[in-house]
Design a protein around this motif. Structure first.
Motif, PDB file in Angstrom:
ATOM      1  N   VAL A 100       0.766  -1.168   0.079  1.00 23.53           N
ATOM      2  CA  VAL A 100       0.036   0.037  -0.071  1.00 23.53           C
ATOM      3  C   VAL A 100       0.949   1.371  -0.038  1.00 23.53           C
ATOM      4  CG1 VAL A 100      -1.750   1.188   1.300  1.00 23.53           C
ATOM      5  CG2 VAL A 100      -2.009  -1.207   1.098  1.00 23.53           C
ATOM      6  N   ALA A 101       0.802   1.988  -1.117  1.00 22.68           N
ATOM      7  CA  ALA A 101       1.698   3.062  -1.366  1.00 22.68           C
ATOM      8  C   ALA A 101       1.119   4.455  -1.679  1.00 22.68           C
ATOM      9  CB  ALA A 101       2.563   2.538  -2.423  1.00 22.68           C
ATOM     10  N   SER A 102       1.805   5.525  -1.430  1.00 22.43           N
ATOM     11  CA  SER A 102       1.122   6.776  -1.782  1.00 22.43           C
ATOM     12  C   SER A 102       2.307   7.738  -2.505  1.00 22.43           C
ATOM     13  CB  SER A 102       0.663   7.635  -0.637  1.00 22.43           C
ATOM     14  OG  SER A 102       1.626   7.940   0.275  1.00 22.43           O
ATOM     15  N   GLY A 103       2.037   8.575  -3.426  1.00 19.12           N
ATOM     16  CA  GLY A 103       2.885   9.384  -3.830  1.00 19.12           C
ATOM     17  C   GLY A 103       3.270  10.363  -2.893  1.00 19.12           C
ATOM     18  N   LYS A 104       2.634  10.872  -1.986  1.00 15.97           N
ATOM     19  CA  LYS A 104       3.011  11.749  -0.918  1.00 15.97           C
ATOM     20  C   LYS A 104       2.438  11.486   0.363  1.00 15.97           C
ATOM     21  CE  LYS A 104       0.765  15.966  -1.076  1.00 15.97           C
ATOM     22  NZ  LYS A 104       0.083  16.177  -0.051  1.00 15.97           N
ATOM     23  N   GLY A 105       2.845  11.968   1.321  1.00 13.48           N
ATOM     24  CA  GLY A 105       2.662  11.857   2.757  1.00 13.48           C
ATOM     25  C   GLY A 105       1.194  12.343   3.344  1.00 13.48           C
ATOM     26  N   GLY A 106       0.756  11.882   4.301  1.00 11.79           N
ATOM     27  CA  GLY A 106      -0.348  12.502   4.877  1.00 11.79           C
ATOM     28  C   GLY A 106      -1.729  12.269   4.057  1.00 11.79           C
ATOM     29  N   VAL A 209       1.663  -4.548   3.019  1.00  9.36           N
ATOM     30  CA  VAL A 209       2.650  -3.765   3.389  1.00  9.36           C
ATOM     31  C   VAL A 209       2.362  -2.431   3.490  1.00  9.36           C
ATOM     32  CG1 VAL A 209       5.110  -3.620   3.153  1.00  9.36           C
ATOM     33  CG2 VAL A 209       4.356  -5.715   2.676  1.00  9.36           C
ATOM     34  N   ASP A 210       2.566  -1.580   4.625  1.00  9.09           N
ATOM     35  CA  ASP A 210       2.154  -0.072   4.394  1.00  9.09           C
ATOM     36  C   ASP A 210       3.801   0.436   4.198  1.00  9.09           C
ATOM     37  OD1 ASP A 210       1.578   2.500   5.024  1.00  9.09           O
ATOM     38  OD2 ASP A 210       1.302   2.339   6.822  1.00  9.09           O
ATOM     39  N   MET A 211       3.959   0.975   2.974  1.00 10.00           N
ATOM     40  CA  MET A 211       5.125   1.438   2.318  1.00 10.00           C
ATOM     41  C   MET A 211       5.411   3.000   2.927  1.00 10.00           C
ATOM     42  SD  MET A 211       6.422  -0.668   0.090  1.00 10.00           S
ATOM     43  CE  MET A 211       7.302   0.183  -1.212  1.00 10.00           C
ATOM     44  N   PRO A 212       6.673   3.291   2.828  1.00 12.10           N
ATOM     45  CA  PRO A 212       6.974   4.937   3.431  1.00 12.10           C
ATOM     46  C   PRO A 212       6.319   5.578   2.118  1.00 12.10           C
ATOM     47  CG  PRO A 212       8.968   3.421   3.068  1.00 12.10           C
ATOM     48  CD  PRO A 212       7.848   2.714   2.545  1.00 12.10           C
ATOM     49  N   PRO A 213       5.749   6.796   2.403  1.00 10.29           N
ATOM     50  CA  PRO A 213       5.407   7.682   1.402  1.00 10.29           C
ATOM     51  C   PRO A 213       6.314   7.919   0.403  1.00 10.29           C
ATOM     52  CG  PRO A 213       5.433   9.034   3.266  1.00 10.29           C
ATOM     53  CD  PRO A 213       5.883   7.450   3.691  1.00 10.29           C
ATOM     54  N   GLY A 214       5.888   8.510  -0.741  1.00 10.29           N
ATOM     55  CA  GLY A 214       6.914   8.904  -1.862  1.00 10.29           C
ATOM     56  C   GLY A 214       7.306   7.791  -2.796  1.00 10.29           C
ATOM     57  N   THR A 215       7.939   8.390  -3.895  1.00  9.32           N
ATOM     58  CA  THR A 215       8.097   7.584  -5.141  1.00  9.32           C
ATOM     59  C   THR A 215       9.787   7.669  -5.270  1.00  9.32           C
ATOM     60  OG1 THR A 215       7.582   9.300  -6.522  1.00  9.32           O
ATOM     61  CG2 THR A 215       5.928   7.698  -5.975  1.00  9.32           C
ATOM     62  N   GLY A 216      10.495   7.738  -4.248  1.00 10.51           N
ATOM     63  CA  GLY A 216      12.069   7.895  -4.398  1.00 10.51           C
ATOM     64  C   GLY A 216      12.963   6.318  -4.458  1.00 10.51           C
ATOM     65  N   ALA A 228       6.091  -8.748  -3.846  1.00  8.73           N
ATOM     66  CA  ALA A 228       4.907  -8.520  -3.816  1.00  8.73           C
ATOM     67  C   ALA A 228       3.729  -8.963  -4.974  1.00  8.73           C
ATOM     68  CB  ALA A 228       4.745  -7.099  -3.883  1.00  8.73           C
ATOM     69  N   SER A 229       2.647  -9.150  -4.831  1.00  6.80           N
ATOM     70  CA  SER A 229       1.842  -9.739  -6.027  1.00  6.80           C
ATOM     71  C   SER A 229       0.965  -8.485  -6.478  1.00  6.80           C
ATOM     72  CB  SER A 229       0.343 -10.607  -5.326  1.00  6.80           C
ATOM     73  OG  SER A 229       0.924 -11.808  -4.628  1.00  6.80           O
ATOM     74  N   GLY A 230       1.128  -7.618  -5.673  1.00  4.12           N
ATOM     75  CA  GLY A 230       0.586  -6.221  -6.490  1.00  4.12           C
ATOM     76  C   GLY A 230       0.619  -5.052  -5.460  1.00  4.12           C
ATOM     77  N   ALA A 231       0.144  -3.900  -6.023  1.00  2.00           N
ATOM     78  CA  ALA A 231       0.162  -2.614  -5.219  1.00  2.00           C
ATOM     79  C   ALA A 231      -0.957  -1.853  -5.320  1.00  2.00           C
ATOM     80  CB  ALA A 231       1.393  -1.611  -5.371  1.00  2.00           C
ATOM     81  N   VAL A 232      -1.530  -1.274  -4.181  1.00  2.00           N
ATOM     82  CA  VAL A 232      -2.624  -0.419  -3.984  1.00  2.00           C
ATOM     83  C   VAL A 232      -2.038   0.976  -3.891  1.00  2.00           C
ATOM     84  CG1 VAL A 232      -4.699   0.268  -2.731  1.00  2.00           C
ATOM     85  CG2 VAL A 232      -4.026  -2.124  -3.071  1.00  2.00           C
ATOM     86  N   ILE A 233      -2.603   2.007  -4.476  1.00  2.00           N
ATOM     87  CA  ILE A 233      -1.939   3.143  -4.435  1.00  2.00           C
ATOM     88  C   ILE A 233      -2.995   4.285  -3.712  1.00  2.00           C
ATOM     89  CG2 ILE A 233      -0.957   5.373  -5.760  1.00  2.00           C
ATOM     90  CD1 ILE A 233      -0.034   3.477  -7.695  1.00  2.00           C
ATOM     91  N   VAL A 234      -2.738   5.030  -2.774  1.00  2.00           N
ATOM     92  CA  VAL A 234      -3.729   5.629  -2.036  1.00  2.00           C
ATOM     93  C   VAL A 234      -3.303   7.233  -2.497  1.00  2.00           C
ATOM     94  CG1 VAL A 234      -4.670   6.438   0.108  1.00  2.00           C
ATOM     95  CG2 VAL A 234      -3.618   3.993  -0.158  1.00  2.00           C
ATOM     96  N   THR A 235      -4.520   7.945  -2.759  1.00  2.00           N
ATOM     97  CA  THR A 235      -4.462   9.495  -2.996  1.00  2.00           C
ATOM     98  C   THR A 235      -5.632  10.216  -2.670  1.00  2.00           C
ATOM     99  OG1 THR A 235      -4.075  11.032  -4.798  1.00  2.00           O
ATOM    100  CG2 THR A 235      -5.665   9.297  -5.381  1.00  2.00           C
ATOM    101  N   THR A 236      -5.370  11.385  -2.452  1.00  2.00           N
ATOM    102  CA  THR A 236      -6.421  12.354  -2.132  1.00  2.00           C
ATOM    103  C   THR A 236      -6.800  13.076  -3.359  1.00  2.00           C
ATOM    104  OG1 THR A 236      -4.994  14.115  -1.596  1.00  2.00           O
ATOM    105  CG2 THR A 236      -6.041  12.818   0.275  1.00  2.00           C
ATOM    106  N   ASP A 244       1.348  13.392  -7.840  1.00  2.00           N
ATOM    107  CA  ASP A 244       2.464  12.087  -7.058  1.00  2.00           C
ATOM    108  C   ASP A 244       1.716  10.925  -7.266  1.00  2.00           C
ATOM    109  OD1 ASP A 244       4.012  14.106  -6.213  1.00  2.00           O
ATOM    110  OD2 ASP A 244       2.846  14.695  -4.516  1.00  2.00           O
ATOM    111  N   ALA A 245       0.653  10.526  -7.026  1.00  2.00           N
ATOM    112  CA  ALA A 245       0.114   9.297  -7.499  1.00  2.00           C
ATOM    113  C   ALA A 245       0.536   8.666  -8.931  1.00  2.00           C
ATOM    114  CB  ALA A 245      -1.431   9.184  -7.131  1.00  2.00           C
ATOM    115  N   GLN A 246       0.224   9.581  -9.814  1.00  2.00           N
ATOM    116  CA  GLN A 246       0.899   9.396 -11.014  1.00  2.00           C
ATOM    117  C   GLN A 246       2.384   8.675 -11.168  1.00  2.00           C
ATOM    118  OE1 GLN A 246      -0.781  12.397 -13.372  1.00  2.00           O
ATOM    119  NE2 GLN A 246       0.624  12.175 -15.214  1.00  2.00           N
TER     120      GLN A 246
END
Ligand SMILES: Nc1ncnc2c1ncn2[C@@H]1O[C@H](COP(=O)(O)OP(=O)(O)OP(=O)(O)O)[C@@H](O)[C@H]1O
Length: 367
Positions: A100-106, A209-216, A228-236, A244-246
């Motif tokens: 579970v990932a996100s392009g940015k924090g919060g 797996v709760d990933m650290p925010p960001g795409t670095g 991993a089998s796949g990823a879920v991307i969280v965005t607002t 950032d999600a992009q």
């Protein structure tokens, strides 16, 4: 001519009729119906028909399936089911690892990760959560277990901490938060590998797996280290978060990890006073992004106080609010349902995309 009579007129017995009907059942998570091989038993008495199903992925839809059958067969139907996730484990005894990932924090990544875990658990799966947010671990507080310390099983293995039927591990259980914040990239990704490898997860259907925010670079390295089998991307819905999600989508595409879908969090706010729905952070951004990249929009989760308070108090919101709740005057789709629908879609996609027949097992190294 109605119900069973219609089927008998065609020369079919009840079992055949039920199997045919189940095959024609449709829902978002069951896009091609219920397979005949999943049907364990059908039994007919004067009063009712009983059907027993073993689903190969996390889903709980007994009531919906029973009403559907009842409607067609014109007789009371009771459906009971079990979840028996199929496929060879990809890592130790873990069948699927979901990032579970996100392009940015919060944006609510950790909130989504824990609620997705609760929802998969509520669907009958064995679930674990690994907090890979090495620099800002939040799992101990999300589970209200800040003072817990994992027990050692032996020299090399730690036992995960269990709460609400979920197995959990976080760097936050092991070192003070201020120690982890100074770690450089390689130390952080090595810590993740160690947490994954040296935890006695036992048998799990899904490890979130709760990933650290960001795409670095750190996130990219971590992604490459986890089978991993796949990823879920969280965005607002804000333009900046979507941009950032992009980047997150691009990162997973680069390493050829299937993107299971997007969760648009804080999607809208339902006013408890007037009942109106406000898109305070913008409208349809998640839908547009999902269709541009051809990935499913798994959920549009509202900005809701119940979500914040439950997660801050370490409560399992899925069990707590599973009863049809009135989130607002205009929306009787309970908060828990957003996560449950999301969990079923994720589980369904993993099942249908699964290469379980290939028998490939991934072995992790610590370099
Ligand atoms: N849908 C929601 N409605 C209300 N509050 C929410 C919602 N989603 C998240 N929150 C709240 O927003 C805050 C940030 O959420 P969370 O910690 O999950 O974000 P994050 O993306 O994981 O952050 P970080 O980047 O710091 O790891 C928390 O206080 C959480 O309770």
């Amino acid at each position: 001519m109605f119900g069973l009579e219609k089927w008998f007129a065609k020369g079919k017995n009840t079992k055949q009729a039920i199997i045919e009907l189940l095959n024609g059942y449709r829902s978002a998570a069951l896009p091609v119906g219920i397979d005949a091989n999943w049907v364990i038993k059908t039994q007919e008495s004067k009063a009712q028909i009983q059907v027993q199903i073993n689903f190969p992925f996390a889903i709980q839809c007994d009531q919906d399936v029973a009403s559907y059958l009842q409607q067609h067969l014109g007789k009371p139907v009771e459906v009971t089911s079990k979840v028996v996730v199929v496929g060879r484990p990809k890592f130790k005894a873990i069948k699927h690892i979901i990032l579970v990932a996100s392009g940015k924090g919060g944006v609510g990544k950790s909130t989504t990760a824990i609620n997705l875990a609760y929802a998969l658990r509520a669907q009958g799966a064995k679930v674990g959560v690994l907090d890979a947010d090495i620099y800002g671990p939040s799992l101990p507080s999300l589970l209200a277990l800040e003072d817990e310390k994992p027990q050692a099983k032996d020299d090399k293995t730690l036992l995960p901490i269990e709460k609400s039927g979920i197995k959990a591990m976080s760097i936050g259980f092991l070192v003070p938060a201020e120690d982890a914040t100074v770690w450089r990239g390689p130390m952080a990704s090595q810590a993740l590998t160690q947490l994954l490898n040296e935890t006695d997860w036992g048998e799990l259907d899904y490890l979130i797996v709760d990933m650290p925010p960001g795409t670095g670079d750190i996130q990219l390295t971590m992604t490459q280290k986890v089978p991993a089998s796949g990823a879920v991307i969280v965005t607002t819905p804000q333009t900046l978060a979507l941009a950032d999600a992009q980047k997150g989508i691009a990162m997973f595409e680069k390493v050829q990890l299937p993107i299971l879908g997007l969760v648009e969090n804080m999607s809208y706010f339902n006013c408890a006073q007037c009942g109106s729905r406000n898109h305070i952070f913008g409208h349809s951004g998640g839908t547009t992004l999902a269709s541009r990249y051809g990935v499913p929009l798994l959920a549009e989760v509202p900005l809701n106080d119940q979500i914040r308070t439950a997660t801050e108090q370490g409560e399992d919101i899925i069990s707590a609010t599973r009863e049809p709740s009135s989130e607002s005057k205009t929306d009787n789709h309970g908060i828990a349902d957003h996560y449950v629908d999301c969990a079923q879609l994720v589980a369904s996609m993993l099942y249908y995309q699964s290469d379980s027949t290939s028998g490939v097992e991934i072995v992790m190294t610590e370099d």
